[in-house]
Design a protein around this motif. Structure first.
Motif, PDB file in Angstrom:
ATOM      1  N   ARG A 194      47.364  99.030  46.148  1.00 24.63           N
ATOM      2  CA  ARG A 194      46.822  98.723  47.474  1.00 24.63           C
ATOM      3  C   ARG A 194      46.185  97.346  47.449  1.00 24.63           C
ATOM      4  O   ARG A 194      45.634  96.946  46.417  1.00 24.63           O
TER       5      ARG A 194
ATOM      6  N   ARG B 267      53.789 101.624  49.224  1.00 22.82           N
ATOM      7  CA  ARG B 267      55.055 102.104  49.794  1.00 22.82           C
ATOM      8  C   ARG B 267      56.068 102.230  48.642  1.00 22.82           C
ATOM      9  O   ARG B 267      56.496 101.216  48.084  1.00 22.82           O
TER      10      ARG B 267
ATOM     11  N   PRO C 152      57.599  91.759  55.037  1.00 20.31           N
ATOM     12  CA  PRO C 152      57.976  93.142  55.386  1.00 20.31           C
ATOM     13  C   PRO C 152      59.487  93.301  55.516  1.00 20.31           C
ATOM     14  O   PRO C 152      60.037  94.349  55.132  1.00 20.31           O
TER      15      PRO C 152
ATOM     16  N   THR D 128      51.464  97.221  50.523  1.00 15.69           N
ATOM     17  CA  THR D 128      51.531  96.854  51.952  1.00 15.69           C
ATOM     18  C   THR D 128      50.146  97.014  52.586  1.00 15.69           C
ATOM     19  O   THR D 128      49.243  97.631  51.999  1.00 15.69           O
ATOM     20  N   ALA D 129      50.021  96.493  53.787  1.00 17.52           N
ATOM     21  CA  ALA D 129      48.750  96.601  54.511  1.00 17.52           C
ATOM     22  C   ALA D 129      48.388  98.063  54.730  1.00 17.52           C
ATOM     23  O   ALA D 129      47.210  98.419  54.821  1.00 17.52           O
ATOM     24  N   ASP D 130      49.397  98.917  54.813  1.00 15.92           N
ATOM     25  CA  ASP D 130      49.163 100.353  55.022  1.00 15.92           C
ATOM     26  C   ASP D 130      48.971 101.125  53.724  1.00 15.92           C
ATOM     27  O   ASP D 130      48.874 102.357  53.748  1.00 15.92           O
ATOM     28  N   GLY D 131      49.018 100.421  52.594  1.00 12.89           N
ATOM     29  CA  GLY D 131      48.870 101.102  51.303  1.00 12.89           C
ATOM     30  C   GLY D 131      50.167 101.035  50.515  1.00 12.89           C
ATOM     31  O   GLY D 131      51.069 100.270  50.840  1.00 12.89           O
TER      32      GLY D 131
ATOM     33  N   GLU E 163      49.000  92.137  49.763  1.00 13.08           N
ATOM     34  CA  GLU E 163      50.124  92.587  50.568  1.00 13.08           C
ATOM     35  C   GLU E 163      51.374  91.764  50.241  1.00 13.08           C
ATOM     36  O   GLU E 163      51.292  90.539  50.143  1.00 13.08           O
TER      37      GLU E 163
END
Ligand code: MG
Ligand code: MG
Length: 253
Positions: free
Chosen positions: A138, A243, A7, A238-241, A194
């Motif tokens: 994703r 980016r 990250p 990313t883990a959130d989708g 990810e």
């Protein structure tokens, strides 16, 4: 081998991407009939360096510009020069920025004043195909889902994917594994995880998909002379989708 990023590293790529987005905004403000592609390139290089970054393309395999600027039937890799913009042109501008050793890569095709209906459809469809592909970036999806989403949007409009040019992984190097074609089968290929970061870049023509290399051994044109468009994001999985690290679509009017 696909090199995954932490990250923190993705944040560094986003910082390079922020400079890139502002470079494209600067270019957009300068685009008008009568300006040369060289003038756009000089302004972009000056801005990138003013931000403490370097243009990724300059000197890459001997490329002389900081931007690739490709008008009308030129698909990609145009060397900035004496070409003077005219009303009704479409202009693909591709930019790479290196900041603290991390690279971002993105492109947009701009309209120079009012453009034909064919050109408008080409630009809108190519941009839409990139947005569709970005949505697929994703964890758990496959690379083929990304590729196929471009193809589905483009071919539904009767336009053609340039098949011989592809997107790519990106990070400390501009071109990393994997290669990312703009066509393919959903559910196939590498499983996305990810930390993977991709440069997804649909290249689309209003005619047939064949291309030819120009005499300068850089510029690539549609073989049939049809108009071509190029839109590109650098995108992290990313883990959130997804980016988007070069969000030129969220800035400016
Ligand atoms: Mg690019
Ligand atoms: Mg690229």
């Amino acid at each position: 081998m696909i090199v995954k990023k932490t990250p923190e590293q993705i944040d560094k790529m986003a910082a390079a991407g922020d400079i890139l987005v502002r470079t494209l905004e600067l270019v957009e403000r300068k685009i008008r009939p009568g300006i040369t592609t060289k003038e756009l390139d000089v302004a972009a290089e000056k801005f990138i360096r003013s931000q403490g970054a370097t243009p990724a393309f300059k000197g890459y395999r001997g490329f002389p510009g900081s931007l690739c600027i490709s008008p009308n039937s030129m698909v990609v890799h145009g060397i900035p020069g004496s070409y003077t913009l005219r009303k009704g042109d479409i202009l693909s501008v591709d930019c790479g920025v290196v900041l603290d050793g991390w690279v971002a890569d993105a492109a947009r095709t701009f309209a120079v004043g009012a453009i034909s209906q064919t050109a408008r459809k080409l630009l809108d469809t190519t941009e839409k195909s990139l947005f569709a592909a970005a949505e697929q970036c994703r964890p758990g999806n496959r690379l083929g889902d990304v590729s196929h989403s471009v193809q589905a949007v483009v071919e539904a409009q009767g336009l053609s994917i340039v098949r011989s040019l592809v997107g790519h992984g990106i990070g400390r190097a501009m071109h990393e594994d994997p290669q990312i074609p703009n066509y393919g089968a959903p559910g196939k290929g590498v499983r996305l995880e990810e930390g993977m970061v991709f440069a997804v870049e649909p290249m689309v023509t209003a005619g047939r998909h064949g291309v030819r290399l120009a005499d300068d051994h850089w510029a690539i044109y549609s073989q049939d002379g049809s108009l071509a468009a190029h839109f590109e994001f650098t995108i992290a999985v990313t883990a959130d989708g997804p980016r988007v690290l070069t969000p030129w679509h969220q800035s400016g009017p």
